[in-house]
Design a protein around this motif. Structure first.
Motif, PDB file in Angstrom:
ATOM      1  N   PHE A   1       0.853  -1.192   0.000  1.00 60.15           N
ATOM      2  CA  PHE A   1       0.000   0.000   0.000  1.00 60.15           C
ATOM      3  C   PHE A   1       0.893   1.248   0.000  1.00 60.15           C
ATOM      4  O   PHE A   1       1.669   1.471   0.928  1.00 60.15           O
ATOM      5  CB  PHE A   1      -0.890  -0.041   1.239  1.00 60.15           C
ATOM      6  CG  PHE A   1      -1.762   1.165   1.413  1.00 60.15           C
ATOM      7  CD1 PHE A   1      -2.754   1.463   0.496  1.00 60.15           C
ATOM      8  CD2 PHE A   1      -1.595   2.008   2.499  1.00 60.15           C
ATOM      9  CE1 PHE A   1      -3.572   2.572   0.661  1.00 60.15           C
ATOM     10  CE2 PHE A   1      -2.401   3.123   2.680  1.00 60.15           C
ATOM     11  CZ  PHE A   1      -3.392   3.399   1.749  1.00 60.15           C
ATOM     12  N   ILE A   2       0.803   2.061  -1.061  1.00 61.22           N
ATOM     13  CA  ILE A   2       1.613   3.276  -1.172  1.00 61.22           C
ATOM     14  C   ILE A   2       0.714   4.436  -1.611  1.00 61.22           C
ATOM     15  O   ILE A   2      -0.497   4.266  -1.775  1.00 61.22           O
ATOM     16  CB  ILE A   2       2.783   3.108  -2.170  1.00 61.22           C
ATOM     17  CG1 ILE A   2       2.246   2.776  -3.566  1.00 61.22           C
ATOM     18  CG2 ILE A   2       3.766   2.050  -1.690  1.00 61.22           C
ATOM     19  CD1 ILE A   2       3.304   2.736  -4.651  1.00 61.22           C
ATOM     20  N   TYR A   3       1.318   5.607  -1.806  1.00 60.12           N
ATOM     21  CA  TYR A   3       0.580   6.780  -2.292  1.00 60.12           C
ATOM     22  C   TYR A   3       1.245   7.312  -3.563  1.00 60.12           C
ATOM     23  O   TYR A   3       2.427   7.059  -3.812  1.00 60.12           O
ATOM     24  CB  TYR A   3       0.561   7.888  -1.235  1.00 60.12           C
ATOM     25  CG  TYR A   3      -0.501   7.706  -0.174  1.00 60.12           C
ATOM     26  CD1 TYR A   3      -1.740   8.325  -0.286  1.00 60.12           C
ATOM     27  CD2 TYR A   3      -0.258   6.905   0.943  1.00 60.12           C
ATOM     28  CE1 TYR A   3      -2.716   8.169   0.690  1.00 60.12           C
ATOM     29  CE2 TYR A   3      -1.228   6.736   1.924  1.00 60.12           C
ATOM     30  CZ  TYR A   3      -2.460   7.374   1.783  1.00 60.12           C
ATOM     31  OH  TYR A   3      -3.417   7.205   2.746  1.00 60.12           O
ATOM     32  N   LYS A   4       0.467   8.054  -4.346  1.00 63.03           N
ATOM     33  CA  LYS A   4       1.002   8.703  -5.542  1.00 63.03           C
ATOM     34  C   LYS A   4       0.537  10.158  -5.580  1.00 63.03           C
ATOM     35  O   LYS A   4      -0.384  10.555  -4.858  1.00 63.03           O
ATOM     36  CB  LYS A   4       0.564   7.970  -6.808  1.00 63.03           C
ATOM     37  CG  LYS A   4      -0.931   8.002  -7.078  1.00 63.03           C
ATOM     38  CD  LYS A   4      -1.257   7.237  -8.367  1.00 63.03           C
ATOM     39  CE  LYS A   4      -2.767   7.255  -8.633  1.00 63.03           C
ATOM     40  NZ  LYS A   4      -3.105   6.511  -9.876  1.00 63.03           N
ATOM     41  N   ALA A   5       1.175  10.946  -6.441  1.00 61.53           N
ATOM     42  CA  ALA A   5       0.879  12.384  -6.532  1.00 61.53           C
ATOM     43  C   ALA A   5      -0.402  12.614  -7.327  1.00 61.53           C
ATOM     44  O   ALA A   5      -0.721  11.883  -8.266  1.00 61.53           O
ATOM     45  CB  ALA A   5       2.054  13.104  -7.187  1.00 61.53           C
ATOM     46  N   LYS A   6      -1.114  13.685  -6.936  1.00 63.12           N
ATOM     47  CA  LYS A   6      -2.305  14.100  -7.688  1.00 63.12           C
ATOM     48  C   LYS A   6      -2.178  15.564  -8.128  1.00 63.12           C
ATOM     49  O   LYS A   6      -2.163  15.866  -9.301  1.00 63.12           O
ATOM     50  CB  LYS A   6      -3.564  13.897  -6.854  1.00 63.12           C
ATOM     51  CG  LYS A   6      -4.841  14.294  -7.602  1.00 63.12           C
ATOM     52  CD  LYS A   6      -6.072  14.136  -6.728  1.00 63.12           C
ATOM     53  CE  LYS A   6      -7.327  14.566  -7.477  1.00 63.12           C
ATOM     54  NZ  LYS A   6      -8.533  14.493  -6.614  1.00 63.12           N
ATOM     55  N   GLY A   7      -2.078  16.477  -7.163  1.00 64.09           N
ATOM     56  CA  GLY A   7      -1.945  17.899  -7.476  1.00 64.09           C
ATOM     57  C   GLY A   7      -3.124  18.716  -6.988  1.00 64.09           C
ATOM     58  O   GLY A   7      -4.281  18.327  -7.194  1.00 64.09           O
ATOM     59  N   CYS A   8      -2.839  19.848  -6.331  1.00 69.16           N
ATOM     60  CA  CYS A   8      -3.883  20.752  -5.865  1.00 69.16           C
ATOM     61  C   CYS A   8      -3.298  22.155  -5.789  1.00 69.16           C
ATOM     62  O   CYS A   8      -2.118  22.364  -6.076  1.00 69.16           O
ATOM     63  CB  CYS A   8      -4.431  20.318  -4.500  1.00 69.16           C
ATOM     64  SG  CYS A   8      -3.214  20.412  -3.165  1.00 69.16           S
TER      65      CYS A   8
ATOM     66  N   THR B   1       6.719   9.647  -0.181  1.00 69.91           N
ATOM     67  CA  THR B   1       6.949   9.962  -1.585  1.00 69.91           C
ATOM     68  C   THR B   1       6.306   8.892  -2.454  1.00 69.91           C
ATOM     69  O   THR B   1       5.708   7.936  -1.950  1.00 69.91           O
ATOM     70  CB  THR B   1       8.464  10.096  -1.879  1.00 69.91           C
ATOM     71  OG1 THR B   1       8.647  10.685  -3.165  1.00 69.91           O
ATOM     72  CG2 THR B   1       9.175   8.750  -1.829  1.00 69.91           C
ATOM     73  N   SER B   2       6.429   9.067  -3.769  1.00 65.12           N
ATOM     74  CA  SER B   2       5.749   8.158  -4.704  1.00 65.12           C
ATOM     75  C   SER B   2       6.747   7.248  -5.402  1.00 65.12           C
ATOM     76  O   SER B   2       7.958   7.502  -5.413  1.00 65.12           O
ATOM     77  CB  SER B   2       4.984   8.976  -5.750  1.00 65.12           C
ATOM     78  OG  SER B   2       5.908   9.695  -6.566  1.00 65.12           O
ATOM     79  N   LEU B   3       6.224   6.205  -6.035  1.00 69.18           N
ATOM     80  CA  LEU B   3       7.068   5.298  -6.802  1.00 69.18           C
ATOM     81  C   LEU B   3       7.700   6.019  -7.981  1.00 69.18           C
ATOM     82  O   LEU B   3       8.882   5.823  -8.291  1.00 69.18           O
ATOM     83  CB  LEU B   3       6.228   4.102  -7.282  1.00 69.18           C
ATOM     84  CG  LEU B   3       6.972   3.050  -8.129  1.00 69.18           C
ATOM     85  CD1 LEU B   3       8.123   2.438  -7.345  1.00 69.18           C
ATOM     86  CD2 LEU B   3       6.011   1.974  -8.601  1.00 69.18           C
ATOM     87  N   ASP B   4       6.938   6.880  -8.652  1.00 71.14           N
ATOM     88  CA  ASP B   4       7.488   7.648  -9.777  1.00 71.14           C
ATOM     89  C   ASP B   4       8.675   8.508  -9.345  1.00 71.14           C
ATOM     90  O   ASP B   4       9.657   8.632 -10.078  1.00 71.14           O
ATOM     91  CB  ASP B   4       6.403   8.545 -10.388  1.00 71.14           C
ATOM     92  CG  ASP B   4       5.342   7.755 -11.135  1.00 71.14           C
ATOM     93  OD1 ASP B   4       5.628   6.599 -11.491  1.00 71.14           O
ATOM     94  OD2 ASP B   4       4.235   8.285 -11.333  1.00 71.14           O
ATOM     95  N   GLU B   5       8.598   9.083  -8.149  1.00 75.61           N
ATOM     96  CA  GLU B   5       9.660   9.961  -7.681  1.00 75.61           C
ATOM     97  C   GLU B   5      10.936   9.179  -7.374  1.00 75.61           C
ATOM     98  O   GLU B   5      12.037   9.607  -7.724  1.00 75.61           O
ATOM     99  CB  GLU B   5       9.194  10.741  -6.445  1.00 75.61           C
ATOM    100  CG  GLU B   5      10.245  11.626  -5.813  1.00 75.61           C
ATOM    101  CD  GLU B   5      10.689  12.793  -6.676  1.00 75.61           C
ATOM    102  OE1 GLU B   5      11.617  13.514  -6.247  1.00 75.61           O
ATOM    103  OE2 GLU B   5      10.125  12.976  -7.773  1.00 75.61           O
TER     104      GLU B   5
END
Length: 521
Positions: free
Chosen positions: A439-446, A508-512
């Motif tokens: 279970f991880i998190y990813k970026a969305k943007g706001c 942080t995210s996997l992409d990062e």
């Protein structure tokens, strides 16, 4: 207060007994609708709002008569107070920021601006020493350039990029290591902006064929900010990159660097050595200079003579003698390092080990009782050994002088306001050695993170210590792979370990971490 009383008091304002506002009351700068804030500031009147939505008029002690005269012409009544000097100064600068934030964000360069007026505008409005928040200049180009500096500093940008394309110009800020578009500018305006920047940086505005480097200073809210300027000709015109340099009071402590407490304790251990060499490695923009200066500040005492050779000087440190390398006049890293070794230094910081000559002199300094700190461009801490051997340093000199190598990266942290749930796919788990379906998190943007999905950065690193086991491995001509494997076996935490830990902690995210270089780490 009635107008006739104000007029009477204005004749001898020394009679006025204006109360001093309690410093415990929380104040926020306020611009009432009816007030022309520029005129109010001119007459020494600040407006502040309390938590109870009350608005006070805060007067300067130097211009009470003019202040009261200004207030007497307002239709609304505001309770009048003084503040102590320091709180008043703080509120004054915050009021300037509020005023200019509104003005500068609304600044739009007139597309019909007459290009023939360029030289007149630049000559007439050039005021290098003025605080850009107090500037009353009306020239659109001046305001636009001021807006760039103000917004860049306010948003925490490290660089400002001004680029010329075929049909337009573009301004981007580097924030948290990533470039973010700020504004597009018409092509005929971009030349005026670059000319303005050249003038305040003491560069030749008529020369557009060769690269130029310069520096300038700006004042924002009373603080002086140094700007390093690089101008480069490109196919469609010139492009400018401005690096915002840091001040000594912005140098973080070892704890504020963001490394783990275990690694920070190891930093303190290795910095106890009175002689030897400590290296920091990593790609451009990974925070090496910041860490170096944090190291220096942690060991700086009045009894120590600390000298640095840098290109450029990125932090101005009051308790350190800093030398700016200048290859054009022969002041190279090697030449400067030779000279400062005759200045009786205790600690020497070398901005970068670029070649064999510089590395050889640095090694000699470390051998002769000096503590040398420097940087090197390698991907990992153990690769520094191979790099030093590649540029011609003997193995026995490396093992005799090297105390430790820190390899570091800056990883963008997810914005807590908008990050969304994610999971690790089977393919990613196999390719990068990650737990499947974790279970991880990813970026969305706001709006809080400028729609990037990230806010702030975290330092991670791996620290290689020159232990007896490491000396034996290096002496036996082991490869970097073998040295690294042995160091991991004895407990060295690698960059990959740090990246994966941040990912699984949901920071942080996997992409990062893939962007930072999970595979290479």
């Amino acid at each position: 207060m009635p107008n006739f009383l104000l007029k009477f008091l204005k004749r001898d304002f020394r009679m006025i007994n204006i109360p001093i506002l309690d410093n415990e009351i929380e104040l926020s700068p306020k611009i009432p609708d009816e007030v022309d804030i520029s005129t109010a500031l001119k007459y020494g009147v600040l407006f502040a709002e309390t938590n109870e939505n009350e608005i006070y008029a805060i007067l300067s002690r130097e211009s009470v008569g003019e202040s009261l005269n200004f207030i007497s012409k307002l239709s609304e009544f505001y309770p009048i107070y003084h503040l102590e000097d320091i709180p008043y100064e703080r509120l004054y600068h915050r009021s300037l920021e509020l005023k200019n934030d509104k003005e500068l964000q609304a600044t739009s360069v007139d597309n019909e601006e007459n290009e023939d007026d360029e030289d007149i505008n630049l000559a007439e409005f050039l005021q290098n020493s003025s605080d850009i928040l107090t500037s009353e200049e009306s020239a659109p180009i001046i305001k636009f350039v001021n807006a760039l500096f103000f917004q860049a500093v306010k948003r925490g940008a490290s660089d400002i990029h001004i680029e010329t394309h075929e049909y337009k110009g573009e301004v981007r800020f580097r924030i948290d290591g990533a470039l973010i578009k700020y504004v597009e500018v018409e092509i005929k305006i971009i030349g005026l902006i670059i000319s303005r920047i050249k003038v305040i940086s003491n560069l030749d505005i008529s020369e557009k064929r060769i690269p130029q480097d310069g520096r300038t200073q700006i004042k924002i809210a009373g603080d002086v900010v140094d700007i390093r300027v690089s101008v480069l000709p490109s196919y469609h015109g010139e492009r400018v990159v401005m690096r915002i340099l840091m001040q000594s009071d912005e140098i973080p402590t070892l704890e504020e660097l963001g490394f783990s407490s275990e690694m920070t304790a190891k930093f303190r251990e290795v910095l106890k050595f009175s002689h030897g060499m400590i290296l920091i490695t990593g790609p451009t923009g990974s925070g090496k200079s910041t860490t170096l200066h944090a190291f220096l500040q942690s060991i700086a005492t009045p009894e120590k003579n600390i000298m640095t050779v840098e290109d450029p000087v990125e932090y101005k440190a009051d308790n350190v003698s800093q030398i700016q390398a200048n290859a054009k006049v022969g002041l190279t890293f090697a030449a400067a390092l030779r000279s400062i070794l005759r200045q009786d230094p205790d600690i020497v910081m070398l901005g970068e080990m670029r070649d064999k000559e510089t590395a050889t002199i640095g090694i000699q300094a470390a051998l002769t009782g000096h503590l040398l700190l420097s940087t090197l461009h390698t991907n990992t801490a153990t690769a520094a050994i191979t790099r030093l051997m590649d540029i011609g340093i003997d193995k026995f000199l490396i093992t005799s002088t090297l105390r430790g190598v820190l390899a570091q990266r800056l990883v963008r942290k997810l914005c807590n306001s908008c990050k969304v749930e994610d999971y690790i796919s089977v393919n990613d788990a196999v390719e990068y050695g990650l737990p499947q379906n974790a279970f991880i998190y990813k970026a969305k943007g706001c709006s809080k993170c400028n729609f990037t999905g990230y806010h702030g950065r975290q330092a991670i690193g791996e620290l290689f210590m020159m232990t007896d086991e490491a000396k034996e491995i290096i002496k036996d001509s082991a490869t970097d792979f073998e040295l690294r494997r042995e160091m991991r076996r004895t407990g060295m935490v690698t960059l990959a370990d740090g990246l994966i830990d941040m990912l699984l902690r949901h920071d942080t995210s996997l992409d990062e971490i893939i962007r930072i270089g999970l595979k290479e780490a």
